[in-house]
Design a protein around this motif. Structure first.
Motif, short mmCIF file in Angstrom:
data_model
loop_
_atom_site.label_atom_id
_atom_site.label_comp_id
_atom_site.label_asym_id
_atom_site.label_seq_id
_atom_site.Cartn_x
_atom_site.Cartn_y
_atom_site.Cartn_z
N SER A 246 0.87 -1.17 0.00
CA SER A 246 0.00 0.00 0.00
C SER A 246 0.91 1.23 0.00
O SER A 246 2.04 1.17 0.48
CB SER A 246 -0.93 -0.01 1.21
OG SER A 246 -0.18 0.01 2.41
N ARG B 203 1.31 5.61 0.51
CA ARG B 203 0.76 6.85 1.06
C ARG B 203 1.90 7.87 1.15
O ARG B 203 3.08 7.50 1.20
CB ARG B 203 0.12 6.63 2.42
CG ARG B 203 1.09 6.22 3.52
CD ARG B 203 0.38 6.04 4.87
NE ARG B 203 1.28 5.57 5.89
CZ ARG B 203 2.11 6.34 6.59
NH1 ARG B 203 2.14 7.65 6.38
NH2 ARG B 203 2.92 5.83 7.51
N GLU C 246 4.15 0.36 2.17
CA GLU C 246 4.04 -0.50 3.34
C GLU C 246 3.53 -1.87 2.93
O GLU C 246 2.79 -2.01 1.95
CB GLU C 246 3.10 0.13 4.36
CG GLU C 246 3.61 1.46 4.88
CD GLU C 246 2.62 2.22 5.74
OE1 GLU C 246 3.05 2.76 6.77
OE2 GLU C 246 1.43 2.26 5.38
N CYS C 247 3.95 -2.85 3.70
CA CYS C 247 3.48 -4.22 3.52
C CYS C 247 3.12 -4.74 4.90
O CYS C 247 4.00 -4.84 5.77
CB CYS C 247 4.58 -5.07 2.88
SG CYS C 247 4.08 -6.79 2.58
#
Length: 176
Positions: A3, A5, A59-60
């Motif tokens: 993801s 951001r 991110e994971c």
């Protein structure tokens, strides 16, 4: 799986840890231990990117896996601590190249396309801001990725010496 951001000030400590891990591990095949130590003086966290809202995090499963940014400011590379490299002047998108900045992947997440994903999102954001070209100062470890993404060598350079040791870098550019 990943993801994305835009970073904020609460992310600073996690970004610093990721950068340290990436520099220590991923530069080993390309730089001597002395060059890795010197690279810490020219690489690192530039909080101006976070303040400008142009620093992307990947991110994971709630873990920071990678980061990288772009900038409409003249600084080509360097962190907050490398004051001689900084220039906060705004670039003209019609005539100057956006800067791709501070690209790092956690060593646990390499070879999964993450660097390319971050780079593509940063290029898209720079293009949306009106830039037609991007430039960066690449490390030797990052250069293969950037070539694969269409960047061409402008010039090889060496950083200013740190304790008598300079770091090999590559200025690269690409039309957006």
């Amino acid at each position: 799986m990943f993801s994305f951001r835009w970073a904020n000030s609460s992310d600073l400590s996690a970004i610093a840890v990721l950068m340290d891990r990436a520099i220590a591990t991923l530069q080993q095949p390309f730089l001597s231990p002395a060059e890795i130590a010197a690279s810490r003086a020219v690489m690192g966290l530039d909080t101006q990117l976070i303040a400008d809202g142009t620093y992307l995090l990947a991110e994971c499963e709630s873990r920071l896996a990678g980061c990288g940014g772009w900038s409409a400011r003249a600084t080509l590379y360097g962190g907050d601590h490398s004051t001689s490299l900084r220039d906060a002047a705004m670039l003209d998108p019609a005539t100057q190249a956006a800067r791709i900045r501070a690209m790092y992947t956690d060593p646990d997440f390499t070879r999964r396309g993450l660097g390319r994903m971050i780079l593509t999102r940063c290029e898209d954001a720079a293009r949306e801001a009106g830039f037609r070209r991007a430039e960066m100062m690449a490390t030797l470890a990052g250069e293969p990725l950037y070539r694969a993404c269409g960047y061409e060598v402008i010039e090889p350079v060496r950083s200013a010496p740190v304790d008598g040791v300079s770091v090999p870098l590559i200025r690269m550019g690409k039309a957006l």
